[in-house]
Design an enzyme around this catalytic site. Structure first.
Site, mmCIF file in Angstrom:
data_model
loop_
_atom_site.group_PDB
_atom_site.id
_atom_site.type_symbol
_atom_site.label_atom_id
_atom_site.label_comp_id
_atom_site.label_asym_id
_atom_site.label_seq_id
_atom_site.Cartn_x
_atom_site.Cartn_y
_atom_site.Cartn_z
ATOM 1 N N SER A 1 -1.295 0.410 -6.643
ATOM 2 C CA SER A 1 -2.403 0.230 -5.705
ATOM 3 C C SER A 1 -3.679 0.042 -6.509
ATOM 4 C CB SER A 1 -2.552 1.497 -4.847
ATOM 5 O OG SER A 1 -3.791 1.493 -4.162
ATOM 6 N N TYR B 1 -2.942 10.612 -4.238
ATOM 7 C CA TYR B 1 -2.479 9.219 -4.173
ATOM 8 C C TYR B 1 -2.878 8.452 -5.434
ATOM 9 C CZ TYR B 1 -1.745 4.502 -2.212
ATOM 10 O OH TYR B 1 -1.328 3.210 -1.979
HETATM 11 N N1 LIG Z 1 -1.338 -0.807 2.887
HETATM 12 C C1 LIG Z 1 -2.161 -0.909 1.860
HETATM 13 O O1 LIG Z 1 -3.354 -1.241 2.013
HETATM 14 C C2 LIG Z 1 -1.659 -0.636 0.464
HETATM 15 C C3 LIG Z 1 -2.572 -0.790 -0.594
HETATM 16 C C4 LIG Z 1 -2.141 -0.541 -1.882
HETATM 17 C C5 LIG Z 1 -0.829 -0.139 -2.107
HETATM 18 N N2 LIG Z 1 0.039 0.011 -1.057
HETATM 19 C C6 LIG Z 1 1.414 0.421 -1.355
HETATM 20 O O2 LIG Z 1 2.324 -0.508 -0.769
HETATM 21 C C7 LIG Z 1 3.602 0.127 -0.614
HETATM 22 C C8 LIG Z 1 4.146 -0.190 0.760
HETATM 23 O O3 LIG Z 1 3.369 0.493 1.732
HETATM 24 P P1 LIG Z 1 2.913 -0.161 3.110
HETATM 25 O O4 LIG Z 1 1.448 -0.329 3.059
HETATM 26 O O5 LIG Z 1 3.774 -1.305 3.435
HETATM 27 O O6 LIG Z 1 3.157 1.080 4.111
HETATM 28 P P2 LIG Z 1 4.268 1.336 5.247
HETATM 29 O O7 LIG Z 1 4.141 2.764 5.639
HETATM 30 O O8 LIG Z 1 4.141 0.302 6.305
HETATM 31 O O9 LIG Z 1 5.638 1.119 4.456
HETATM 32 C C9 LIG Z 1 6.104 2.082 3.527
HETATM 33 C C10 LIG Z 1 7.573 2.342 3.779
HETATM 34 O O10 LIG Z 1 8.041 3.341 2.843
HETATM 35 C C11 LIG Z 1 8.916 4.197 3.532
HETATM 36 N N3 LIG Z 1 9.035 5.478 2.833
HETATM 37 C C12 LIG Z 1 8.170 6.527 2.849
HETATM 38 N N4 LIG Z 1 8.664 7.542 2.119
HETATM 39 C C13 LIG Z 1 9.864 7.130 1.629
HETATM 40 C C14 LIG Z 1 10.836 7.729 0.811
HETATM 41 N N5 LIG Z 1 10.699 8.977 0.339
HETATM 42 N N6 LIG Z 1 11.959 7.017 0.498
HETATM 43 C C15 LIG Z 1 12.116 5.756 0.991
HETATM 44 N N7 LIG Z 1 11.241 5.149 1.792
HETATM 45 C C16 LIG Z 1 10.109 5.829 2.095
HETATM 46 C C17 LIG Z 1 8.331 4.310 4.927
HETATM 47 O O11 LIG Z 1 9.281 4.752 5.874
HETATM 48 C C18 LIG Z 1 7.841 2.890 5.180
HETATM 49 O O12 LIG Z 1 8.826 2.115 5.839
HETATM 50 C C19 LIG Z 1 3.373 1.612 -0.883
HETATM 51 O O13 LIG Z 1 3.813 1.929 -2.190
HETATM 52 C C20 LIG Z 1 1.865 1.753 -0.781
HETATM 53 O O14 LIG Z 1 1.368 2.857 -1.500
HETATM 54 C C21 LIG Z 1 -0.348 -0.242 0.222
#
Ligand SMILES: NC(=O)c1ccc[n+]([C@@H]2O[C@H](COP(=O)([O-])OP(=O)(O)OC[C@H]3O[C@@H](n4cnc5c(N)ncnc54)[C@H](O)[C@@H]3O)[C@@H](O)[C@H]2O)c1
Length: 292
Positions: free
Chosen positions: A145, A158
């Site tokens: 991130s 985080y």
């Molecule tokens: N949304 C943003 O703005 C953003 C920004 C930077 C980084 N990220 C990163 O992107 C990645 C995806 O997140 P997202 O934004 O799509 O969120 P999201 O919540 O839509 O998707 C994340 C998925 O991970 C699953 N998950 C959670 N804990 C888990 C575990 N212990 N084992 C397996 N699966 C698990 C959840 O059920 C969910 O389906 C993450 O690593 C997040 O930190 C997101």
């Protein structure tokens, strides 16, 4: 990596957001996808969506923080497809915690580290021997991130988990280069803006072993709308959003170019990164980044 048609990808956190859109995007290129997630119901729906769009997919419920579960995912992928070429250690949680580090429980740090850092590490430990043994072109990726490069003044659990992940992936890239391996590494930074996903309700997935009840309550923000309301209150306006399918498109293009940092950037973030390294070189107190 060129021509992904016929290759096999495994994507964790694939039931929602970035992971689901990656699965859909890669399946469109003829990649056979294995979707892994801790949430059975959403995972089943995501698999159905990929299949409905004409893709080849199966789902495997996996808690990435558990090494045995990730080994089980690897075995399931090999049993189903026989090979694996692209690993996306993408599952992540927003983490919890109070306004300051000293008002944040140890559980909040452990949960963030267990999913966001040990999850990808488990992916590397389970899948890397297979990728190396196969002797084919392959890619090991993890999702970090922007908050792991320049740190917002709250949410240290985080940020620290995502910063540790950057170190892990950069060292992995060095080691693969030194070994002259056909396996490459890459690191994803979803953006350039906050990505419109379910990350704000990550607390839905807090495992039972973490006792801190505040983790399960979340930080009072449960979705993007509530996040925007908080932004209006804090900085006087809403912030731009990125759609996860747009980021997935960027990831696809970056894979074809063999990028290591899959990092869509806007000027403000570039400046914050420069400022951080200037502060470091000049040995100054770190300036609070202007990220919004
Ligand atoms: N949304 C943003 O703005 C953003 C920004 C930077 C980084 N990220 C990163 O992107 C990645 C995806 O997140 P997202 O934004 O799509 O969120 P999201 O919540 O839509 O998707 C994340 C998925 O991970 C699953 N998950 C959670 N804990 C888990 C575990 N212990 N084992 C397996 N699966 C698990 C959840 O059920 C969910 O389906 C993450 O690593 C997040 O930190 C997101």
């Amino acid at each position: 990596m060129q021509n992904l048609n016929g290759r096999v990808a495994v994507i964790t956190g694939a039931a929602s957001g970035v992971g689901k859109q990656l699965a859909l995007r890669l399946a469109r290129e003829g990649v056979k996808v294995a979707l892994a997630d801790i949430e059975q119901g959403a995972l089943d729906e995501a698999v159905a969506e990929v299949r409905k769009a004409g893709g080849t997919a199966f789902g495997h419920v996996t808690d990435v923080s558990q090494r045995a579960a990730v080994d089980g995912l690897r075995d399931a992928v090999l049993a189903e497809y026989g090979k694996v070429h692209l690993v996306f250690n993408n599952a992540g949680v927003g983490g919890g915690g109070g306004p300051t580090i000293w008002e944040t429980s140890e559980d909040a740090f452990r949960w963030a580290m267990d999913v966001n850092y040990f999850g990808p590490l488990n992916g590397i430990l389970s899948f890397m021997p297979v990728l190396i043994e196969q002797g084919e072109e392959a890619l090991m990726t993890s999702t970090s991130s922007g908050a792991g490069i320049v740190f917002p003044p709250s949410g240290a659990a985080y940020s620290s988990s995502k910063a540790a992940l950057i170190a892990l992936m950069e060292v992995l890239a060095y080691q693969l280069q030194m070994a002259g391996s056909k396996v490459k590494a890459a690191i994803l930074f979803p953006g350039p803006h906050v990505v419109d996903t379910r990350l704000f309700s990550s607390h839905r997935n807090v495992q039972e072993r973490y006792g801190d009840p505040s983790l399960r309550a979340g930080g009072g923000i449960n979705n993007v709308d509530e996040f925007q309301a908080a932004m209006r209150h804090l900085i006087g306006h809403e912030v731009p959003l990125t759609q996860p399918e747009d980021f997935a498109e960027e990831v696809y293009a970056s894979i074809l170019r063999d990028d290591f940092y899959i990092l869509p950037l806007e000027e403000r973030t570039k400046n914050a990164i420069r400022k951080r390294y200037e502060d470091m070189l000049e040995r100054r107190q770190p300036a609070i980044p202007d990220m919004m």
